[in-house]
Design a protein around this motif. Structure first.
Motif, PDB file in Angstrom:
ATOM      1  N   LYS A 120      34.945  42.920  71.450  1.00  9.68           N
ATOM      2  CA  LYS A 120      36.255  43.469  71.100  1.00  9.68           C
ATOM      3  C   LYS A 120      36.837  42.649  69.954  1.00  9.68           C
ATOM      4  O   LYS A 120      36.976  41.440  70.050  1.00  9.68           O
ATOM      5  CB  LYS A 120      37.176  43.407  72.326  1.00  9.68           C
ATOM      6  N   GLU A 121      37.149  43.364  68.879  1.00 12.60           N
ATOM      7  CA  GLU A 121      37.772  42.675  67.746  1.00 12.60           C
ATOM      8  C   GLU A 121      39.183  42.249  68.135  1.00 12.60           C
ATOM      9  O   GLU A 121      39.822  42.887  68.944  1.00 12.60           O
ATOM     10  CB  GLU A 121      37.912  43.633  66.562  1.00 12.60           C
ATOM     11  N   PHE A 148      43.101  41.967  67.685  1.00  8.41           N
ATOM     12  CA  PHE A 148      44.126  42.798  67.050  1.00  8.41           C
ATOM     13  C   PHE A 148      44.907  41.967  66.042  1.00  8.41           C
ATOM     14  O   PHE A 148      45.341  40.863  66.327  1.00  8.41           O
ATOM     15  CB  PHE A 148      45.084  43.335  68.120  1.00  8.41           C
ATOM     16  N   PHE A 200      43.171  54.770  85.535  1.00  7.50           N
ATOM     17  CA  PHE A 200      42.079  55.724  85.366  1.00  7.50           C
ATOM     18  C   PHE A 200      42.018  56.522  86.649  1.00  7.50           C
ATOM     19  O   PHE A 200      41.779  55.972  87.712  1.00  7.50           O
ATOM     20  CB  PHE A 200      40.768  54.972  85.124  1.00  7.50           C
ATOM     21  N   VAL A 213      35.605  51.074  87.970  1.00  3.26           N
ATOM     22  CA  VAL A 213      34.512  51.889  87.415  1.00  3.26           C
ATOM     23  C   VAL A 213      34.778  52.155  85.945  1.00  3.26           C
ATOM     24  O   VAL A 213      33.903  52.002  85.095  1.00  3.26           O
ATOM     25  CB  VAL A 213      34.348  53.220  88.194  1.00  3.26           C
ATOM     26  N   ALA A 214      36.032  52.522  85.656  1.00  4.46           N
ATOM     27  CA  ALA A 214      36.376  52.845  84.270  1.00  4.46           C
ATOM     28  C   ALA A 214      36.180  51.638  83.375  1.00  4.46           C
ATOM     29  O   ALA A 214      35.607  51.734  82.292  1.00  4.46           O
ATOM     30  CB  ALA A 214      37.821  53.301  84.201  1.00  4.46           C
ATOM     31  N   PRO A 238      40.439  47.350  68.727  1.00  6.57           N
ATOM     32  CA  PRO A 238      41.494  46.360  68.979  1.00  6.57           C
ATOM     33  C   PRO A 238      42.873  46.996  69.138  1.00  6.57           C
ATOM     34  O   PRO A 238      43.774  46.394  69.711  1.00  6.57           O
ATOM     35  CB  PRO A 238      41.445  45.457  67.743  1.00  6.57           C
ATOM     36  N   GLY A 260      32.941  51.283  72.082  1.00  6.37           N
ATOM     37  CA  GLY A 260      33.513  49.966  71.834  1.00  6.37           C
ATOM     38  C   GLY A 260      35.017  50.122  71.791  1.00  6.37           C
ATOM     39  O   GLY A 260      35.535  50.955  71.064  1.00  6.37           O
ATOM     40  N   LEU A 261      35.702  49.379  72.608  1.00  3.94           N
ATOM     41  CA  LEU A 261      37.151  49.511  72.685  1.00  3.94           C
ATOM     42  C   LEU A 261      37.764  48.942  71.401  1.00  3.94           C
ATOM     43  O   LEU A 261      37.582  47.769  71.099  1.00  3.94           O
ATOM     44  CB  LEU A 261      37.646  48.748  73.909  1.00  3.94           C
ATOM     45  N   TRP A 286      24.811  60.615  77.891  1.00  9.04           N
ATOM     46  CA  TRP A 286      25.467  59.890  76.816  1.00  9.04           C
ATOM     47  C   TRP A 286      25.611  60.824  75.610  1.00  9.04           C
ATOM     48  O   TRP A 286      24.612  61.214  75.019  1.00  9.04           O
ATOM     49  CB  TRP A 286      24.601  58.674  76.453  1.00  9.04           C
ATOM     50  N   THR A 311      30.266  49.865  76.840  1.00  9.11           N
ATOM     51  CA  THR A 311      30.230  50.319  75.462  1.00  9.11           C
ATOM     52  C   THR A 311      30.887  49.314  74.525  1.00  9.11           C
ATOM     53  O   THR A 311      30.747  49.396  73.327  1.00  9.11           O
ATOM     54  CB  THR A 311      30.944  51.670  75.326  1.00  9.11           C
ATOM     55  N   ALA A 312      31.652  48.382  75.088  1.00  8.99           N
ATOM     56  CA  ALA A 312      32.388  47.449  74.248  1.00  8.99           C
ATOM     57  C   ALA A 312      31.605  46.153  74.136  1.00  8.99           C
ATOM     58  O   ALA A 312      31.732  45.265  74.955  1.00  8.99           O
ATOM     59  CB  ALA A 312      33.771  47.194  74.845  1.00  8.99           C
ATOM     60  N   CYS A 313      30.770  46.084  73.130  1.00  8.51           N
ATOM     61  CA  CYS A 313      29.939  44.897  72.965  1.00  8.51           C
ATOM     62  C   CYS A 313      30.832  43.702  72.674  1.00  8.51           C
ATOM     63  O   CYS A 313      30.798  42.690  73.323  1.00  8.51           O
ATOM     64  CB  CYS A 313      28.959  45.067  71.811  1.00  8.51           C
ATOM     65  N   ALA A 338      38.586  52.985  91.229  1.00 19.51           N
ATOM     66  CA  ALA A 338      38.367  53.869  90.084  1.00 19.51           C
ATOM     67  C   ALA A 338      38.588  53.102  88.782  1.00 19.51           C
ATOM     68  O   ALA A 338      37.844  53.264  87.820  1.00 19.51           O
ATOM     69  CB  ALA A 338      39.306  55.067  90.167  1.00 19.51           C
ATOM     70  N   THR A 339      39.585  52.259  88.796  1.00 15.27           N
ATOM     71  CA  THR A 339      39.882  51.473  87.598  1.00 15.27           C
ATOM     72  C   THR A 339      38.709  50.559  87.265  1.00 15.27           C
ATOM     73  O   THR A 339      38.319  50.419  86.123  1.00 15.27           O
ATOM     74  CB  THR A 339      41.152  50.638  87.835  1.00 15.27           C
ATOM     75  N   CYS A 385      32.597  51.080  82.844  1.00 18.53           N
ATOM     76  CA  CYS A 385      32.050  52.056  81.896  1.00 18.53           C
ATOM     77  C   CYS A 385      32.375  51.647  80.472  1.00 18.53           C
ATOM     78  O   CYS A 385      31.522  51.655  79.597  1.00 18.53           O
ATOM     79  CB  CYS A 385      32.657  53.443  82.136  1.00 18.53           C
ATOM     80  N   ILE A 386      33.631  51.314  80.252  1.00 17.95           N
ATOM     81  CA  ILE A 386      34.041  51.028  78.888  1.00 17.95           C
ATOM     82  C   ILE A 386      33.520  49.666  78.456  1.00 17.95           C
ATOM     83  O   ILE A 386      33.132  49.482  77.316  1.00 17.95           O
ATOM     84  CB  ILE A 386      35.562  51.208  78.756  1.00 17.95           C
TER      85      ILE A 386
END
Lengths: 372, 252
Positions: A17-18, A20, B58, A5-6, B50, B47-48, B222, A13-15, A2-3, A9-10
């Motif tokens: 990552k900036e 921190f 999960f 998959v998550a 920072p 987009g995750l 979506w 969407t995360a092209c 499951a992790t 998924c993310i």
């Protein structure tokens, strides 16, 4: 699975990552380093200031009055933050405090700290005439200070107002447990009120907030997790206190409740006024701090004073208490190796969240007598 | 909850009835199917950021989707499909954050600021969804679909607990308050009432007729509108529901 998959998924969407970057910019600890500077201090433990509360922006090193005033102060700051003037640079403190600016790693925030090199000045006559207003979030509350002989502000007083403020929105100074009042015994005075700590306080089994004022500092860090650790008592002194006197009024609240907010009809709230004189370092020379959970019981306590009873009264009434206890090491005393605190609270059981909402303790014109 | 689900199921059946009648009138170009599926996805920022340093857990949630679909074929490969689905887009995650803007609330009391530590987040979004899709048939068995959808949330929950870290009240220079990891010292929050009632988005999917009237379906939906209104600033980034569904369908 499951992790996975998550994450997939993310990750979709995360092209990119900036990275921190830390927005914090605190001084966490400060110290003076180098054998050549040790002579400026009475004892090595005074060369360190550790566990600096996040709300403190004035740091006071206890130095010998006639010592050199050119000193390098080193700092531990928040991860990635920078400090100017630089940590470890020699600065001239002879003309007064030096201001340091800490800038966060992300460059978005900065904080200014003022560092003093001076011996502490123990209070003698306390009239509560010097009142400032602190802003925290959307709320404002009173803070008390003394003025030193040279005119410097001496922030020896702390209260639980900071802790109360986190549960309040748009609160004015009059709504806080600890506040200044214009109708003191002479001029202004202090009013301490036991308050309902609100839904957040109830949830966390801290349903009431007693009004308190004490010599020391309030470290908000532990206020929700270990509230008794948030009151850090005492200031270094080089003379032995013998007696405290002053004026009070006390009106206990109607219903005495315990930490579960159950009413006990057989109990009436009581005020508390006490003072403690204690060693501020252990046998190895490590600094010792006393907190709400050990200020009366620590083996470092040398002398205590407590007002035996404070009957309810709506008229200004005189109180007094004498210090009693063990012997004092005069050499250690001369080196500011002892600290003193003076504590006022509108509910004696306030540290266990017992008391009566509405209990009010007024204090004014306090005088501390020291041995010659 | 059970009662409201029963009502919603009744509405779905009732909604399907006219379609069955219409199917009889419109003839072979008209199709009707029932579907049931299971969704996996997240209600998350695009987009995750920072400030979210890791996703630690999960957990699978009861994210079911049931519904009825009606389709109309033009006679060529192209057609349109519309449906009414009852579905839950739920999420249950643990994340580690650094200086993440958030607000904790209890009754009328709010503490807002930036939090560093552990966040356990639970989202439940039961909704009635109306998809409207263009269809393209590839051979006899496979149909591809794409189009927008609109959802009406009938039950919405957005809550969680911040623990094992610290909050800087107001901004990163504010008072630093340790948040513990016991029920008395951790900080709960809930923003269910602040969530949008309506959601819009786009979806793509396929239906594959496997055996007689039975088939399988796969969908990716979506969300294009965030789950909170634009003026809701408590949660740092806009969160969008993105869910994939695998299911079975029965064609009449």
């Amino acid at each position: 699975m499951a992790t996975m998959v998550a994450i997939a998924c993310i990750a979709l969407t995360a092209c990119k990552k900036e990275e921190f970057k830390n927005p914090e910019c605190d001084i966490i600890s400060a110290w003076v380093q180098g054998d050549e500077y040790a002579a400026c201090f009475f004892q090595p433990s005074q060369m360190h200031i550790d566990d600096i509360p996040s709300t403190t922006t004035e740091l006071v090193f206890t130095v010998r009055p006639a010592s050199s005033h050119r000193l390098p102060v080193f700092f531990t700051v928040s991860e990635g933050a920078t400090v100017s003037p630089a940590s470890g640079s020699v600065q001239d403190f002879s003309a007064g405090p030096v201001t340091y600016t800490v800038t966060s790693e992300d460059d978005a925030y900065s904080r200014r700290y003022t560092v003093y090199m001076r011996p502490p000045e123990a209070p003698v006559t306390i009239s509560f005439e010097h009142v400032g207003t602190a802003v925290q979030g959307s709320s404002r509350y009173h803070v008390f200070c003394e003025i030193n002989a040279n005119g410097d502000t001496n922030r020896i007083w702390a209260s639980g107002n900071q802790g109360y403020a986190i549960t309040q929105s748009n609160a004015t100074p009059e709504m806080f447990p600890t506040r200044s009042v214009n109708d003191g015994y002479v001029g202004k005075g202090v009013c301490l009120t036991t308050k309902d700590a609100g839904p957040m306080g109830h949830l966390m089994n801290k349903p009431i907030a007693a009004g308190n004022l004490f010599i020391g500092e309030f470290n908000i860090n532990a206020v929700l997790t270990n509230a008794l650790k948030s009151t850090v008592f005492g200031m270094p002194v080089n003379k032995v206190p013998t007696r405290v006197e002053g004026y009070y009024k006390y009106m206990p609240g109607a219903e005495f409740t315990n930490a579960q907010m159950q009413v006990d009809p057989n109990r009436t709230d009581e005020a508390n006024i006490y003072a403690v004189f204690f060693r501020n370092q252990d046998d190895e020379g490590n600094p010792v701090k006393l907190y709400g959970d050990n200020v009366m019981t620590s083996p470092c306590v040398v002398m205590k004073a407590q007002v035996a009873s404070l009957p309810a009264t709506a008229e200004w009434t005189r109180f007094e208490m004498n210090f009693e206890g063990g012997a004092v090491d005069l050499q250690l005393l001369a080196n500011y190796g002892y600290s003193m605190t003076l504590v006022f609270s509108s509910s004696k059981g306030g540290d266990a969240f017992e008391g009566a909402i509405g209990s009010m303790l007024y204090i004014d014109e306090v005088h501390v007598t020291y041995e010659n | 909850m059970k009662k409201s689900l029963f009502y919603i199921a009744s509405i779905l059946v009732a909604a399907a009835m006219p379609s069955v009648v219409m199917g009889g009138i419109l003839g072979d170009n008209f199709g009707l199917s029932l579907r049931a599926g299971y969704s996996i996805g997240g209600t998350s920022p695009m987009g995750l950021p920072p400030t979210i340093s890791s996703i630690d857990a999960f957990r699978l949630t009861p994210s079911f989707c049931v519904g009825a679909d009606a389709s109309y074929s033009t006679g060529s490969c192209w057609g349109i499909a519309a449906g009414l689905h009852l579905e839950n887009k739920a999420m249950n995650t643990d994340v580690t954050v650094r200086s993440y803007h958030m607000e904790m609330n209890q009754g009328a009391t709010h503490i807002s600021g930036v939090f560093t530590g552990h966040v356990h987040q639970e989202v439940t979004e039961w909704m009635l969804t109306l998809p409207l899709q263009a269809t393209y048939s590839v051979g006899d068995k496979l149909t591809l679909r794409a189009g927008p959808y609109v959802s009406l949330l009938v039950k919405k929950e957005f809550k969680g607990v911040a623990s094992d870290g610290y909050l800087r009240e107001g901004d990163p220079t504010g008072p630093r308050i340790t948040i513990g990891d016991t029920p008395e010292t951790e900080a709960p929050y809930e923003f269910s009432d602040d969530m949008n009632r309506w959601q819009f988005g786009v979806g793509i999917g396929l239906d594959w007729q496997v055996f007689g009237p039975l088939g399988v379906t796969a969908d990716l939906n979506w969300g294009l509108t965030p789950v909170f209104p634009k003026d809701f600033k408590t949660v740092e980034q806009p969160l969008y529901p993105v869910y994939g569904t695998l299911g079975a369908r029965y064609t009449f």
